[in-house]
Design an enzyme around this catalytic site. Structure first.
Site, PDB file in Angstrom:
ATOM      1  N   GLY A  47       0.829  -1.201   0.000  1.00 13.10           N
ATOM      2  CA  GLY A  47       0.000   0.000   0.000  1.00 13.10           C
ATOM      3  C   GLY A  47       0.861   1.246   0.000  1.00 13.10           C
ATOM      4  O   GLY A  47       2.020   1.217   0.431  1.00 13.10           O
ATOM      5  N   GLN A  52       2.800   9.998   1.210  1.00  7.10           N
ATOM      6  CA  GLN A  52       4.098   9.317   1.137  1.00  7.10           C
ATOM      7  C   GLN A  52       4.869   9.673  -0.128  1.00  7.10           C
ATOM      8  O   GLN A  52       6.063   9.374  -0.227  1.00  7.10           O
ATOM      9  CB  GLN A  52       3.911   7.796   1.216  1.00  7.10           C
ATOM     10  CG  GLN A  52       3.395   7.328   2.573  1.00  7.10           C
ATOM     11  CD  GLN A  52       3.247   5.829   2.606  1.00  7.10           C
ATOM     12  OE1 GLN A  52       2.244   5.291   2.169  1.00  7.10           O
ATOM     13  NE2 GLN A  52       4.274   5.149   3.101  1.00  7.10           N
ATOM     14  N   CYS A  89       5.823  -0.212   7.088  1.00  9.26           N
ATOM     15  CA  CYS A  89       5.437   0.939   6.272  1.00  9.26           C
ATOM     16  C   CYS A  89       6.612   1.326   5.379  1.00  9.26           C
ATOM     17  O   CYS A  89       7.750   1.355   5.857  1.00  9.26           O
ATOM     18  CB  CYS A  89       5.061   2.100   7.184  1.00  9.26           C
ATOM     19  SG  CYS A  89       4.593   3.597   6.302  1.00  9.26           S
ATOM     20  N   LEU A  90       6.337   1.637   4.126  1.00  7.30           N
ATOM     21  CA  LEU A  90       7.421   2.021   3.207  1.00  7.30           C
ATOM     22  C   LEU A  90       8.114   3.308   3.658  1.00  7.30           C
ATOM     23  O   LEU A  90       9.246   3.562   3.259  1.00  7.30           O
ATOM     24  CB  LEU A  90       6.881   2.183   1.778  1.00  7.30           C
ATOM     25  CG  LEU A  90       6.404   0.886   1.118  1.00  7.30           C
ATOM     26  CD1 LEU A  90       5.813   1.172  -0.246  1.00  7.30           C
ATOM     27  CD2 LEU A  90       7.538  -0.131   1.005  1.00  7.30           C
ATOM     28  N   HIS A 131      -4.359   1.075   7.615  1.00  7.49           N
ATOM     29  CA  HIS A 131      -3.022   1.687   7.604  1.00  7.49           C
ATOM     30  C   HIS A 131      -2.960   2.850   6.610  1.00  7.49           C
ATOM     31  O   HIS A 131      -2.477   3.935   6.937  1.00  7.49           O
ATOM     32  CB  HIS A 131      -1.988   0.607   7.245  1.00  7.49           C
ATOM     33  CG  HIS A 131      -0.579   1.091   7.178  1.00  7.49           C
ATOM     34  ND1 HIS A 131       0.391   0.681   8.059  1.00  7.49           N
ATOM     35  CD2 HIS A 131       0.031   1.957   6.327  1.00  7.49           C
ATOM     36  CE1 HIS A 131       1.543   1.275   7.756  1.00  7.49           C
ATOM     37  NE2 HIS A 131       1.344   2.056   6.704  1.00  7.49           N
ATOM     38  N   GLU A 132      -3.467   2.616   5.388  1.00  6.04           N
ATOM     39  CA  GLU A 132      -3.374   3.658   4.355  1.00  6.04           C
ATOM     40  C   GLU A 132      -4.304   4.826   4.660  1.00  6.04           C
ATOM     41  O   GLU A 132      -3.945   5.986   4.451  1.00  6.04           O
ATOM     42  CB  GLU A 132      -3.666   3.073   2.966  1.00  6.04           C
ATOM     43  CG  GLU A 132      -2.706   1.980   2.517  1.00  6.04           C
ATOM     44  CD  GLU A 132      -1.233   2.323   2.711  1.00  6.04           C
ATOM     45  OE1 GLU A 132      -0.859   3.503   2.586  1.00  6.04           O
ATOM     46  OE2 GLU A 132      -0.452   1.407   3.009  1.00  6.04           O
ATOM     47  N   HIS A 135      -2.817   7.174   7.088  1.00  5.15           N
ATOM     48  CA  HIS A 135      -1.850   8.113   6.502  1.00  5.15           C
ATOM     49  C   HIS A 135      -2.533   9.410   6.070  1.00  5.15           C
ATOM     50  O   HIS A 135      -1.938  10.486   6.151  1.00  5.15           O
ATOM     51  CB  HIS A 135      -1.179   7.490   5.270  1.00  5.15           C
ATOM     52  CG  HIS A 135       0.035   6.661   5.565  1.00  5.15           C
ATOM     53  ND1 HIS A 135       1.138   7.157   6.222  1.00  5.15           N
ATOM     54  CD2 HIS A 135       0.330   5.376   5.265  1.00  5.15           C
ATOM     55  CE1 HIS A 135       2.066   6.198   6.315  1.00  5.15           C
ATOM     56  NE2 HIS A 135       1.594   5.106   5.752  1.00  5.15           N
TER      57      HIS A 135
HETATM   58 CO    CO Z   1       2.507   3.304   5.593  1.00  2.00          CO
END
Ligand code: CO
Length: 145
Positions: A47, A52, A89-90, A131-132, A135
């Site tokens: 995701g 991000q 998380c990226l 999670h997304e 953000h």
């Molecule tokens: Co993330």
């Protein structure tokens, strides 16, 4: 299509900001969504949310291995159950922590054309959705521990 730079946690305040509603369903949005999918796949993520890649707008892409899902202005409208498991998380490379999330979630959103859609997820998909969408409200999984 292009790979964009992923904002890293702790280096940029953008990850703590609340994103604004996406109003325009135009070529620019389509281009960014394409780039976000490329960027997510390139980084082996499941995701990626707009902040991000430095964009303070309410949209994200998710693919847990069952196909690409694009969500514009997503809202969680129902949750049930609970799951606790490792999450990463990226924007927080190399760090994985236990986070408790709902087992099932139902999300209302729009697609890239601005049409209303409903996405339901269970297990990993529910976790990715939470999670997304977090953000988009400036919340990183570390804030949920
Ligand atoms: Co993330």
């Amino acid at each position: 299509m292009a790979i964009r730079e992923i904002t890293k946690y702790g280096k940029d305040a953008i990850l703590k900001k609340v994103c604004r509603t996406q109003m325009n369903f135009d070529d620019r949005l389509a281009q960014i969504l394409d780039d976000m999918a490329d960027t997510m796949y390139n980084a082996d993520g499941v995701g990626l949310a707009a902040p991000q890649v430095g964009i303070l707008r309410r949209y994200c892409v998710i693919d847990i291995g069952e196909g690409l899902v694009e969500l514009i202005n997503p809202v969680i409208v129902e949750t049930s159950g609970e799951q606790t498991g490792q999450e990463g998380c990226l924007s927080v490379p190399g760090r994985y922590e236990e986070v408790t999330r709902p087992m099932k979630v139902k999300v209302r959103a729009q697609n890239r054309k601005g049409e209303n859609i409903v996405v339901e997820g269970e297990g990993l998909m529910a976790r990715a959705l939470c999670h997304e969408i977090d953000h988009l409200d400036g919340i990183v999984f570390l804030d949920r521990m």
